[in-house]
Design an enzyme around this catalytic site. Structure first.
Site, mmCIF file in Angstrom:
data_model
loop_
_atom_site.group_PDB
_atom_site.id
_atom_site.type_symbol
_atom_site.label_atom_id
_atom_site.label_comp_id
_atom_site.label_asym_id
_atom_site.label_seq_id
_atom_site.Cartn_x
_atom_site.Cartn_y
_atom_site.Cartn_z
ATOM 1 N N GLY A 1 0.811 -1.215 0.000
ATOM 2 C CA GLY A 1 0.000 0.000 0.000
ATOM 3 C C GLY A 1 0.832 1.246 0.000
ATOM 4 O O GLY A 1 0.919 1.942 0.986
ATOM 5 N N THR A 2 1.439 1.606 -1.114
ATOM 6 C CA THR A 2 2.741 2.240 -1.085
ATOM 7 C C THR A 2 2.894 3.422 -2.021
ATOM 8 O O THR A 2 2.040 3.670 -2.869
ATOM 9 C CB THR A 2 3.791 1.173 -1.475
ATOM 10 O OG1 THR A 2 5.081 1.691 -1.348
ATOM 11 C CG2 THR A 2 3.606 0.766 -2.910
ATOM 12 N N THR A 3 3.994 4.105 -1.879
ATOM 13 C CA THR A 3 4.493 5.033 -2.896
ATOM 14 C C THR A 3 5.955 4.682 -3.139
ATOM 15 O O THR A 3 6.764 4.708 -2.218
ATOM 16 C CB THR A 3 4.387 6.490 -2.437
ATOM 17 O OG1 THR A 3 3.031 6.789 -2.086
ATOM 18 C CG2 THR A 3 4.834 7.435 -3.565
#
Length: 217
Positions: free
Chosen positions: A16-18
Site C-alpha cells: 500500500g505504497t508510494t
C-alpha cells in the site's frame, strides 16, 4: 462444513505504497515510504523497508502483495548472485530487471507484485526500469508506482528534469514522496532513499517529522 477461501477472498498484507526512481547526471535515486497495509484500510506496519538491494549497485522497490514481492526479490537475488559467479562480473541493471520480469510473468496467475528496478552498471551507467504486475519491462528516466503515485503524477511531470544534479534529484524524490504520503492514507512513515552512482551506494532515511512541509500541512 469447512469453508475454503479463494485467493481473491483473502486480504493479505499489501505494501500500500508510494515508490519511485529517477535518474540524474551520473546516478539514480530510488526510494519509498515505509507503510504496509491490509485491505487498503488498516496500516499493519510503519517500518517496512521496500527498497531492496539485489546486487552491489542494483536496487528494487516493491509494490503489491508484500509476501509475493519479498519472495520474488529473494529469488532474484539468488539468480543474480549465481549469474555474477558464472560471468565473473557484476550483472547489468537490465539483467536484474529481466529476472524480475520473468519471475512475475511466469507466475502471473499466482503473484500480485510489481517492481521498480534502478541502479548503475559499467555498460549503460544509471538506469531505471519498471516491472508492473503481470510481468513487463519498460525503461524510463523517472517512474512512480503504488497507491500514492496517483496523487503526484502532475508534480513529477512538472518538476523532473533530465541530467539533474545529485542534490536536485534527491530533493525532487523527497518532495514527491512527501506529497504522496500527505494524501494517500496507506502511504507514510519515513522516506527510505538510496543514491546509486559509479562511486558507490548511499542510504538516506528521512524521518516523518523531518520531511518538507507543504501548504496543506
Amino acid at each position: 462444513m469447512e469453508k475454503h477461501w479463494t485467493r481473491s477472498q483473502v486480504k493479505g498484507v499489501s505494501t500500500g505504497t508510494t515508490i519511485l526512481a529517477a535518474s540524474f547526471d551520473g546516478g539514480v535515486v530510488i526510494g519509498s515510504d515505509s507503510r504496509a497495509s491490509i485491505g487498503g484500510e488498516y496500516v499493519s506496519s510503519k517500518t517496512i523497508n521496500k527498497v531492496i538491494q539485489v546486487h552491489d549497485r542494483i536496487f528494487c522497490c516493491m509494490s503489491g502483495s508484500l509476501a509475493d514481492a519479498q519472495a520474488v526479490t529473494k529469488a532474484a537475488k539468488f539468480h543474480l548472485s549465481f549469474h555474477s559467479v558464472q560471468m565473473e562480473s557484476a550483472p547489468l541493471v537490465i539483467a536484474a530487471a529481466s529476472v524480475l520480469k520473468e519471475l512475475c510473468f511466469k507466475n502471473k496467475e499466482d503473484l500480485q507484485a510489481g517492481f521498480i528496478t534502478a541502479g548503475w552498471d559499467r555498460k549503460k551507467g544509471p538506469q531505471v526500469y519498471v516491472v508492473p504486475i503481470g510481468g513487463m519491462l519498460i525503461s524510463q528516466p523517472v517512474t512512480i508506482a503504488g497507491s500514492g503515485s496517483t496523487y503526484i503524477y502532475g508534480y513529477v511531470d512538472a518538476k523532473y528534469k533530465p541530467n539533474m544534479s545529485r542534490e536536485e534529484c534527491l530533493q525532487f524524490a523527497t518532495n514527491a514522496l512527501t506529497l504522496a504520503m500527505g494524501r494517500d492514507n496507506v502511504s507514510g512513515g519515513v522516506a527510505n532513499l538510496v543514491v546509486v552512482t559509479e562511486a558507490g551506494v548511499e542510504h538516506v532515511v528521512i524521518p516523518g517529522d523531518k520531511l518538507p512541509k507543504f501548504h496543506d500541512e
